[in-house]
Structures are given as C-alpha cells and as structure tokens.
Design an enzyme around this catalytic site. Structure first.
Site, short mmCIF file in Angstrom:
data_model
loop_
_atom_site.label_atom_id
_atom_site.label_comp_id
_atom_site.label_asym_id
_atom_site.label_seq_id
_atom_site.Cartn_x
_atom_site.Cartn_y
_atom_site.Cartn_z
N HIS A 62 34.21 61.34 41.89
CA HIS A 62 33.06 61.46 42.78
C HIS A 62 32.86 62.93 43.13
O HIS A 62 33.81 63.59 43.57
CB HIS A 62 33.27 60.68 44.08
N ASN B 259 29.96 51.72 46.63
CA ASN B 259 30.26 51.62 48.06
C ASN B 259 30.30 53.01 48.70
O ASN B 259 29.95 53.17 49.86
CB ASN B 259 31.60 50.91 48.25
N ALA C 7 36.86 55.37 48.75
CA ALA C 7 37.31 56.14 47.60
C ALA C 7 36.93 57.62 47.66
O ALA C 7 37.03 58.33 46.67
CB ALA C 7 36.75 55.51 46.33
N1 LIG Z 1 34.50 51.30 50.25
C1 LIG Z 1 34.98 51.74 49.08
O1 LIG Z 1 35.08 52.93 48.81
C2 LIG Z 1 35.39 50.74 48.05
C3 LIG Z 1 36.18 51.14 46.98
C4 LIG Z 1 36.58 50.19 46.06
C5 LIG Z 1 36.16 48.88 46.17
N2 LIG Z 1 35.35 48.51 47.20
C6 LIG Z 1 34.85 47.14 47.33
O2 LIG Z 1 35.83 46.34 47.96
C7 LIG Z 1 35.71 45.00 47.49
C8 LIG Z 1 37.08 44.51 47.00
O3 LIG Z 1 37.51 45.32 45.92
P1 LIG Z 1 38.73 44.87 44.98
O4 LIG Z 1 39.00 45.98 44.06
O5 LIG Z 1 39.82 44.32 45.82
O6 LIG Z 1 38.03 43.69 44.15
P2 LIG Z 1 38.77 42.52 43.36
O7 LIG Z 1 37.77 42.01 42.39
O8 LIG Z 1 40.09 42.94 42.86
O9 LIG Z 1 39.00 41.42 44.50
C9 LIG Z 1 37.95 40.75 45.14
C10 LIG Z 1 38.44 39.35 45.46
O10 LIG Z 1 37.48 38.70 46.29
C11 LIG Z 1 37.29 37.38 45.80
N3 LIG Z 1 35.96 36.95 46.22
C12 LIG Z 1 34.77 37.29 45.68
N4 LIG Z 1 33.77 36.71 46.36
C13 LIG Z 1 34.35 35.99 47.34
C14 LIG Z 1 33.84 35.15 48.38
N5 LIG Z 1 32.53 34.93 48.51
N6 LIG Z 1 34.71 34.57 49.23
C15 LIG Z 1 36.05 34.77 49.10
N7 LIG Z 1 36.59 35.54 48.13
C16 LIG Z 1 35.75 36.14 47.27
C17 LIG Z 1 37.46 37.47 44.30
O11 LIG Z 1 37.78 36.24 43.72
C18 LIG Z 1 38.61 38.48 44.20
O12 LIG Z 1 39.87 37.85 44.24
C19 LIG Z 1 34.65 45.01 46.39
O13 LIG Z 1 33.39 44.59 46.90
C20 LIG Z 1 34.58 46.46 45.98
O14 LIG Z 1 33.33 46.82 45.47
C21 LIG Z 1 34.99 49.41 48.13
#
Ligand SMILES: NC(=O)c1ccc[n+]([C@@H]2O[C@H](COP(=O)([O-])OP(=O)(O)OC[C@H]3O[C@@H](n4cnc5c(N)ncnc54)[C@H](O)[C@@H]3O)[C@@H](O)[C@H]2O)c1
Length: 271
Positions: free
Chosen positions: A222, A192, A124
């Site tokens: 940010h 993250n 992000a």
């Molecule tokens: N690197 C970055 O800048 C950045 C930015 C945004 C989000 N993220 C991270 O990316 C990840 C995904 O984000 P998102 O917005 O798609 O989240 P989201 O909540 O929309 O989707 C996550 C999915 O993973 C599933 N899940 C959770 N634990 C699980 C497991 N142990 N096994 C299988 N499936 C599982 C959930 O049921 C959900 O469907 C999050 O951890 C979020 O914090 C990172």
C-alpha cells in the site's frame, strides 16, 4: 477483581482465529471468548482445533446478546446488521470489514449519534494516526495505490465484470483507478484500507484509489500520499500475506489484537 470482558467473534477465518488465540493467551486475565458465528462448518472445526476447545457456535444476534464486545472478522455484508444490533443492545463492536461501514451512510450517521463504541483498527496500513491529526486542519488530497498479487484479485467483482484476464498480466498493470466509494464495491475483500482512510480523512468520494497487480508480486503493498495544511506525508507498507488467507495481510490481525489491547487495558499511545 472485576469480571472478564465477554467477547464474541463473527467469522472464524484467518483474522478471527488469530484474535481468538490472543484472547485465549495474551488477554486471558481480562477477557474470555464466549461465542462465535461462522457459516462454514469446516472453518469452525479448524478454528476449534487451533484453539484446543469447542467454542459455542451461535447466530449473529446471539453473539451480540451474549457478549460485551463483538469482533467482526467475516465480510462487508454482515456489518450493517451488526451495527443495528449493537446499537439496540448497547454493545461495543470492532469492525475489520471496514467497507461495510460505508454500505449504508445513514446507519453510520446513527452510530455517530449513539453511545455505542465502534473500534476500527488501522488494519493493513500505517498513517491513520497522522491522518487523524491532519484532519483537524485542512486536507487537500488522500491517494492510495494498492498493489496485490494476481491470486488475491481473481474473485474480485470488478475483475470478473470487466473480464480482466489476470493470466495475461506480465509486468505491473493498473487495473482500476477511481474514487474509494467505487473501489469498495469493485474490490470488497481488498479495499478495507481505502474505507478506513475515507472514514478518517476526506470521505469515500474524494479519496482516490489505484489498484495494481503484478505476476511477480508476493506481498500486498500500500502506498499512501496525504497532502494538507500540515504538509505532505507518504507511506509505503509492504505487507506479508497471512499464512491462511493470501488476500489478507498479517498486519491486519496484528492491528486487531493491538486495538483489542487498547480497549481492554485502556493505555492509549498515539493519536
Ligand atoms: N481492515 C483491514 O485492513 C483488513 C485487512 C484484511 C482483511 N480485512 C477484512 O476482514 C475480514 C476477515 O478477513 P479474513 O482474512 O479473516 O477472511 P477469511 O476469509 O479468512 O475469514 C472470514 C470468515 O468469515 C466467515 N464468514 C463469511 N461470511 C460470514 C457470515 N455472514 N457469518 C458468519 N461467518 C461468515 C467465512 O466463512 C470465513 O471463515 C474480511 O472482510 C476482510 O476483507 C480487513
């Protein structure tokens, strides 16, 4: 013609769905989605509906076994396990829940000594390329101020434990200030970017983080300030939230797709 790259996705949420759609359309000539892992059946159903076909639902281990590249888009907790499995089976891994890479520092050291390819998108934020270049010289400080809407912080462990009454927030309020290593545990779904900056720059104990909120804020913002031998740089990123998940910025999924493009086509521009 060479075989298509087999890809699996862990987590069928906001980012997982957008990446899957890109594999289906944009990367169709070079990649295919072979499996997903998802703990909530209703999320998997919506995912399949959006893609237009049923993707095989597998365990974490089966996903690693059946693919060349695993995309993690689930939660921090799955990351250590995934790292162990990709190291064992020599697969590539793209990690979105970057804070998970810092949960077990010894594992990260092991990854560095192995030949597995770990891809960490900028996510992000912008400025990761500059920080990478700056790290060749001395870096004096890295500071991140993250501003999120009240709704994006409600379930954060720190907000619950410190009993912060988000409903009483009127103007802009500073709710946390500390090391990135502390912020990653306090706001696992929101920091993250702090983890990414820590990994590229001066580490999670020296990277400083402020978390702010405001009732009027509609975007995830940010502000990053980097000072070093190279000079000083500051970035402000005003992110639109994802349509499916207000905690996630739209740019995060775009960044995952752009990183995938680099991995699949091999054209690398920028540091
Ligand atoms: N690197 C970055 O800048 C950045 C930015 C945004 C989000 N993220 C991270 O990316 C990840 C995904 O984000 P998102 O917005 O798609 O989240 P989201 O909540 O929309 O989707 C996550 C999915 O993973 C599933 N899940 C959770 N634990 C699980 C497991 N142990 N096994 C299988 N499936 C599982 C959930 O049921 C959900 O469907 C999050 O951890 C979020 O914090 C990172």
């Amino acid at each position: 013609m060479s075989a298509k790259k087999r890809i699996s996705i862990i987590g069928c949420g906001s980012i997982g769905t957008q990446v899957a759609l890109a594999i289906k359309d944009r990367f169709r000539p070079v990649a295919e989605l072979v499996a997903v892992c998802e703990i909530h059946s209703e999320k998997k159903e919506i995912f399949d509906q959006q893609l237009g076909f049923d993707v095989p639902l597998r365990t974490l281990l089966e996903c690693v076994e059946s693919s060349d590249l695993v995309i993690e888009a689930a939660c921090q907790e799955v990351v250590p396990d995934l790292l162990r499995q990709v190291m064992l089976l020599n697969r590539d891994l793209l990690v979105m829940s970057v804070g998970g890479l810092l949960l077990d520092p010894s594992l990260l050291e092991e990854v560095r000594s192995k030949r597995v390819r770990i891809l960490i998108p900028s996510g992000a934020i912008g400025g990761v390329d500059l920080l990478k270049s700056a790290h060749v010289g001395k870096i004096y400080s890295v500071e991140l101020t993250t501003k999120k809407p009240v709704e994006a912080l409600r379930e954060a462990p720190y907000v619950i434990q410190a009993k912060i009454d988000l409903d009483s927030v009127l103007g802009e309020k500073l709710i946390f200030e500390g090391k990135a290593s502390e912020a990653i545990r306090a706001f696992p779904q929101n920091v993250n970017v702090a983890a990414t900056l820590s990994l590229v720059g001066i580490g999670a104990d020296r990277t400083r983080v402020k978390m702010m909120t405001s009732r009027h804020l509609k975007k995830n913002v940010h502000e990053i300030v980097i000072e070093g031998e190279f000079g000083r740089a500051s970035f402000v990123i005003e992110n639109e939230p994802s349509h499916k998940n207000p905690k996630t910025s739209l740019l995060a999924a775009f960044s995952a797709i752009a990183t995938l493009e680099k991995a699949l086509f091999g054209l690398e521009i920028g540091t």
